[in-house]
Enzyme design. Structure first.
Site, PDB file in Angstrom:
ATOM      1  N   ALA A  52      -4.593  10.036   3.042  1.00 40.64           N
ATOM      2  CA  ALA A  52      -2.813   9.682   2.853  1.00 40.64           C
ATOM      3  C   ALA A  52      -2.546  10.312   3.977  1.00 40.64           C
ATOM      4  O   ALA A  52      -1.606   9.594   4.953  1.00 40.64           O
ATOM      5  CB  ALA A  52      -2.722   9.470   1.717  1.00 40.64           C
ATOM      6  N   ASP A 226      -2.272   8.274  -3.788  1.00 38.17           N
ATOM      7  CA  ASP A 226      -1.945   7.774  -1.998  1.00 38.17           C
ATOM      8  C   ASP A 226      -0.990   7.153  -2.478  1.00 38.17           C
ATOM      9  O   ASP A 226      -0.233   7.075  -1.954  1.00 38.17           O
ATOM     10  CB  ASP A 226      -2.933   6.681  -1.704  1.00 38.17           C
ATOM     11  CG  ASP A 226      -4.283   7.224  -1.232  1.00 38.17           C
ATOM     12  OD1 ASP A 226      -5.313   7.475  -2.140  1.00 38.17           O
ATOM     13  OD2 ASP A 226      -4.211   6.864  -0.377  1.00 38.17           O
TER      14      ASP A 226
END
Ligand code: MRU
Length: 342
Positions: A52, A226
């Site tokens: 991420a 994420d």
């Protein structure tokens, strides 16, 4: 010419970018040039650039460099294209929001902002990893999922960052590494990083985690995220949810380690998180520097979500750079404080 900025998987030059191709590891360490939005999109879609924070940071540099090459171009449409490439990890949106806020200040401001985001991520990694390491004691057997280390960030990593700092402090750990479907990010990348960090580890197939816990061999689970919602639900690499269910059943503490840039206060709960669906070929077989393998019947129907959502009720604590939050603190929204203001 040495890079202006460098991390384990990114080299930033004045007018281009290089990334370490994560689909080729651990067999090959290949650096690839990325100087157009198209090149970045295809690298991100095939997970050559992944994790991420790294996705967001690399997008910021690509946007800044594209704007410098095309000072009169439509920067907003470039940003929109980058933003749509992977929908789940909110760090991409965080970085592009920060970049778009500088559009009116021009090309130099964009380059500066991207560099600031890179430096920020490095500092956030250090802070959250130190907090995560505070939760670890010598002798702990820690199970982790996917890859959350230096490869996935500008710094020491998130969950793996905590393991790395604990190791630096002399804490003796044993790490179980979930191989992680669909692209074996654990088996290829985390195993490689554990060896690099000199942390003893064993690789397991994802489906072995519950019986490992039943055998009393897991003291803690630490994973990345994420996107973390206002209510504490979070998305992470598919397989995280079943780990959390198994950990809850076996009374194993389950920690999420992430920077504040992964918190999305606009997402009330996990059902608001868009989940990326990926190509069927990733489940019918595998490919990498080791070659291509197909094991399923041709055209076997496939369901391949890249991420799953773990409900807040299964989380022991959320370890952010800003603090360690329990369920009560999450319910008060303390993890969202500062998001959107910095
Ligand atoms: O599809 P990936 O490999 O980008 O998924 C990565 C993860 O799920 C990580 O756990 C997450 O991005 C946190 S990384 C520091």
């Amino acid at each position: 010419m040495p890079p202006l900025l460098q991390s384990r998987s990114l080299r930033v030059y004045a007018d281009n970018l290089e990334y370490l191709d994560q689909t080729r590891l651990p067999q090959a360490e290949q650096w690839q040039r990325c100087d157009t939005p198209d090149a970045w999109q295809s690298a991100v879609k095939n997970l050559a650039i992944r994790g991420a924070p790294l996705i967001g940071l690399s997008a910021a540099f690509v946007l800044a460099q594209t704007a410098a090459r095309h000072p009169n171009g439509d920067w907003q449409s470039v940003s929109d294209r980058l933003r749509a490439t992977r929908p789940t990890a909110v760090n991409l949106m965080y970085c592009l929001d920060a970049m778009e806020a500088c559009f009116e200040q021009g090309v130099a401001a964009l380059a500066e902002r991207a560099a600031e985001l890179f430096a920020e991520d490095r500092a956030l990694c250090q802070r959250m990893a130190e907090r995560g390491a505070d939760l670890l004691q010598s002798g702990d057997r820690v199970l982790t999922h996917c890859n959350t280390g230096a490869l996935a960030t500008a710094g020491v990593g998130t969950a793996i960052g905590a393991l790395a700092i604990a190791k630096q402090r002399g804490v003796a750990l044993h790490v179980y590494v979930d191989e992680t479907r669909p692209l074996l990010q654990g088996g290829r990348l985390t195993a490689w990083e554990m060896a690099d960090l000199d942390i003893p580890y064993q690789l397991i197939a994802d489906s072995m985690a519950a019986s490992l816990m039943a055998a009393g061999k897991v003291d803690k689970v630490m994973v990345g995220a994420d996107r973390i919602c206002a209510n504490g639900d979070f998305a992470n690499k598919v397989g995280t949810y079943m780990l959390a269910v198994a950990a809850h059943y076996h009374n194993v503490p389950f920690y999420v380690v992430a920077p504040y840039t992964t918190v999305d206060p606009a997402c009330a709960s996990g059902s608001d998180i868009p989940i990326e669906q990926r190509d069927a070929a990733e489940i019918r077989g595998a490919s990498g520097a080791f070659g291509d393998v197909v094991w399923a019947p041709e055209n076997a129907p496939v369901w391949n979500p890249a991420f799953d959502v773990t409900p807040a009720t299964l989380v022991t604590a959320w370890v952010l750079d800003t603090g360690i939050f329990d369920a009560a603190a999450i319910a008060r929204g303390e993890h969202c404080q500062g998001r959107g203001e910095r």
